[in-house]
Scaffold this motif. Sequence first.
Motif, PDB file in Angstrom:
ATOM      1  N   ASP A 249     -13.385  17.477 -19.558  1.00 14.12           N
ATOM      2  CA  ASP A 249     -14.355  16.545 -18.985  1.00 14.12           C
ATOM      3  C   ASP A 249     -14.195  16.405 -17.478  1.00 14.12           C
ATOM      4  N   PHE A 250     -12.977  16.651 -16.986  1.00 12.05           N
ATOM      5  CA  PHE A 250     -12.688  16.422 -15.571  1.00 12.05           C
ATOM      6  C   PHE A 250     -12.526  17.727 -14.788  1.00 12.05           C
ATOM      7  N   ARG A 251     -13.025  18.831 -15.329  1.00  9.17           N
ATOM      8  CA  ARG A 251     -12.849  20.125 -14.683  1.00  9.17           C
ATOM      9  C   ARG A 251     -13.360  20.118 -13.252  1.00  9.17           C
ATOM     10  N   ARG A 252     -14.490  19.487 -13.016  1.00  6.06           N
ATOM     11  CA  ARG A 252     -15.116  19.559 -11.691  1.00  6.06           C
ATOM     12  C   ARG A 252     -14.330  18.816 -10.622  1.00  6.06           C
ATOM     13  N   VAL A 253     -13.512  17.844 -11.014  1.00  5.11           N
ATOM     14  CA  VAL A 253     -12.755  17.079 -10.016  1.00  5.11           C
ATOM     15  C   VAL A 253     -11.300  17.516  -9.948  1.00  5.11           C
ATOM     16  N   CYS A 254     -10.901  18.420 -10.823  1.00  3.39           N
ATOM     17  CA  CYS A 254      -9.513  18.884 -10.856  1.00  3.39           C
ATOM     18  C   CYS A 254      -9.384  20.148 -10.006  1.00  3.39           C
ATOM     19  N   PRO A 255      -8.476  20.172  -9.027  1.00  2.00           N
ATOM     20  CA  PRO A 255      -8.336  21.364  -8.176  1.00  2.00           C
ATOM     21  C   PRO A 255      -8.046  22.632  -8.974  1.00  2.00           C
ATOM     22  N   THR A 256      -7.268  22.516 -10.036  1.00  2.00           N
ATOM     23  CA  THR A 256      -6.974  23.693 -10.861  1.00  2.00           C
ATOM     24  C   THR A 256      -8.136  24.015 -11.777  1.00  2.00           C
ATOM     25  N   GLY A 257      -8.635  23.015 -12.461  1.00  2.00           N
ATOM     26  CA  GLY A 257      -9.719  23.231 -13.409  1.00  2.00           C
ATOM     27  C   GLY A 257     -10.989  23.752 -12.770  1.00  2.00           C
ATOM     28  N   SER A 258     -11.242  23.331 -11.532  1.00  2.00           N
ATOM     29  CA  SER A 258     -12.469  23.762 -10.868  1.00  2.00           C
ATOM     30  C   SER A 258     -12.484  25.249 -10.559  1.00  2.00           C
ATOM     31  N   GLN A 259     -11.311  25.892 -10.649  1.00  2.00           N
ATOM     32  CA  GLN A 259     -11.239  27.330 -10.437  1.00  2.00           C
ATOM     33  C   GLN A 259     -11.565  28.122 -11.702  1.00  2.00           C
ATOM     34  N   VAL A 260     -11.697  27.414 -12.819  1.00  2.00           N
ATOM     35  CA  VAL A 260     -11.966  28.049 -14.103  1.00  2.00           C
ATOM     36  C   VAL A 260     -13.449  27.925 -14.416  1.00  2.00           C
ATOM     37  N   GLU A 261     -14.027  28.968 -14.954  1.00  2.00           N
ATOM     38  CA  GLU A 261     -15.439  28.917 -15.323  1.00  2.00           C
ATOM     39  C   GLU A 261     -15.650  27.891 -16.436  1.00  2.00           C
ATOM     40  N   GLY A 262     -16.566  26.978 -16.206  1.00  2.00           N
ATOM     41  CA  GLY A 262     -16.819  25.933 -17.187  1.00  2.00           C
ATOM     42  C   GLY A 262     -17.690  26.414 -18.337  1.00  2.00           C
ATOM     43  N   ARG A 263     -17.511  25.787 -19.477  1.00  2.00           N
ATOM     44  CA  ARG A 263     -18.330  26.078 -20.651  1.00  2.00           C
ATOM     45  C   ARG A 263     -19.603  25.248 -20.608  1.00  2.00           C
ATOM     46  N   GLU A 264     -20.674  25.798 -21.146  1.00  2.00           N
ATOM     47  CA  GLU A 264     -21.895  25.022 -21.270  1.00  2.00           C
ATOM     48  C   GLU A 264     -21.696  23.936 -22.323  1.00  2.00           C
ATOM     49  N   PRO A 265     -22.349  22.793 -22.161  1.00  2.00           N
ATOM     50  CA  PRO A 265     -22.136  21.688 -23.101  1.00  2.00           C
ATOM     51  C   PRO A 265     -22.424  22.046 -24.556  1.00  2.00           C
ATOM     52  N   TRP A 266     -23.276  23.038 -24.777  1.00  2.00           N
ATOM     53  CA  TRP A 266     -23.664  23.409 -26.141  1.00  2.00           C
ATOM     54  C   TRP A 266     -22.919  24.640 -26.657  1.00  2.00           C
ATOM     55  N   ALA A 267     -21.965  25.152 -25.898  1.00  2.00           N
ATOM     56  CA  ALA A 267     -21.346  26.443 -26.229  1.00  2.00           C
ATOM     57  C   ALA A 267     -20.693  26.436 -27.604  1.00  2.00           C
ATOM     58  N   ALA A 268     -20.043  25.340 -27.979  1.00  2.00           N
ATOM     59  CA  ALA A 268     -19.299  25.322 -29.237  1.00  2.00           C
ATOM     60  C   ALA A 268     -20.203  25.282 -30.458  1.00  2.00           C
ATOM     61  N   VAL A 269     -21.472  24.903 -30.283  1.00  2.00           N
ATOM     62  CA  VAL A 269     -22.370  24.869 -31.445  1.00  2.00           C
ATOM     63  C   VAL A 269     -23.311  26.070 -31.457  1.00  2.00           C
ATOM     64  N   ASP A 270     -23.200  26.942 -30.471  1.00  2.00           N
ATOM     65  CA  ASP A 270     -24.068  28.120 -30.419  1.00  2.00           C
ATOM     66  C   ASP A 270     -23.978  28.952 -31.690  1.00  2.00           C
ATOM     67  N   ARG A 271     -22.755  29.094 -32.218  1.00  2.00           N
ATOM     68  CA  ARG A 271     -22.565  29.940 -33.395  1.00  2.00           C
ATOM     69  C   ARG A 271     -23.301  29.387 -34.614  1.00  2.00           C
ATOM     70  N   LEU A 272     -23.582  28.072 -34.604  1.00  2.00           N
ATOM     71  CA  LEU A 272     -24.273  27.480 -35.753  1.00  2.00           C
ATOM     72  C   LEU A 272     -25.735  27.865 -35.814  1.00  2.00           C
ATOM     73  N   THR A 273     -26.274  28.353 -34.701  1.00  2.00           N
ATOM     74  CA  THR A 273     -27.699  28.686 -34.664  1.00  2.00           C
ATOM     75  C   THR A 273     -27.922  30.181 -34.655  1.00  2.00           C
ATOM     76  N   GLU A 274     -26.850  30.956 -34.780  1.00  2.00           N
ATOM     77  CA  GLU A 274     -27.019  32.410 -34.743  1.00  2.00           C
ATOM     78  C   GLU A 274     -27.548  32.951 -36.064  1.00  2.00           C
ATOM     79  N   ALA A 275     -27.353  32.185 -37.140  1.00  2.00           N
ATOM     80  CA  ALA A 275     -27.815  32.618 -38.469  1.00  2.00           C
ATOM     81  C   ALA A 275     -28.769  31.575 -39.021  1.00  2.00           C
ATOM     82  N   ASP A 276     -29.298  31.883 -40.178  1.00  2.00           N
ATOM     83  CA  ASP A 276     -30.179  30.940 -40.874  1.00  2.00           C
ATOM     84  C   ASP A 276     -29.468  29.614 -41.012  1.00  2.00           C
TER      85      ASP A 276
END
Length: 280
Positions: A249-276
């Motif tokens: 949640d704090f990636r954008r304000v963390c000096p270390t975390g801000s160097q890491v590519e952030g995940r999209e808010p919906w990334a973890a549920v993407d797999r649920l919509t790949e199939a029927d």
Amino acid sequence: MPERLFVCTPSKLGAYLDCPRRYRYAYLDRPAPQKGPPWAHNSLGASVHTALKNWYALPADRRRPEALGRLLKGTWVREGYRDEEQERAVFTRALGWLESYVGTLEAGEEPLGVERVVAVKTAVLAFNGRADRIDSRPGPNGPELAIVDYKTGRTGLDADDARGSAALALYAYAAERVFRRPCRRVELHHLPTGTVAAHDHTPETLARQVSRAEETARDIVAAERAVADGADPDDAFPTTAGPRCGWCDFRRVCPTGSQVEGREPWAAVDRLTEADPTRS
């Protein structure tokens, strides 16, 4: 003067173990740094948990599968999804999980507690937590308790996950003292797959988990004191860099975390919509 007890929940202890810097941002810095956008997987988990809570709040004769659509719709959290299409697909999938899950429940069985707060004090901790469900089950010497935790996230949970869960162990330790009944069984109920990962603790293994929680609390208190005595907060609460940074949640304000590519808010549920989205 006696030491003040460290007031905590499983989330609070877990935040420090995951990353001391995230703990500091969430619990110490004031004003707290701004969080990133809400996560769809958190919205999904909250929706399903509340629907199950409301299912048990119904009179037993009204707990029918056809009630679940209304219950889930009434508790649905819409935040974090990519668009309405994804949200609808995930809703349909979640409803399928619930329908399958309630089909496995024993008719007429009443849990001892649903979303029940349990609390306990040790020499170091003032612990409290909200267990998804506390069951009363027959044991060799009378009724025993079991802690049930619902999961809607990652697959592949097994007995090692149940055994290693500090949160489940602390719930069991606290429930045993609140209800004055043995509570050694802990279970992870994974709704997407309909599987149960379980472990039976002993008094010794529960005591070890409590000791670990106390050690974590001591580490937190020591870091807080160091800051109060003039230490650099970034040194006292360092970042634990790793894959979790992309989800923080704090990636954008963390000096270390801000160097890491952030995940999209919906990334973890993407797999649920790949199939029927209907569940077979």
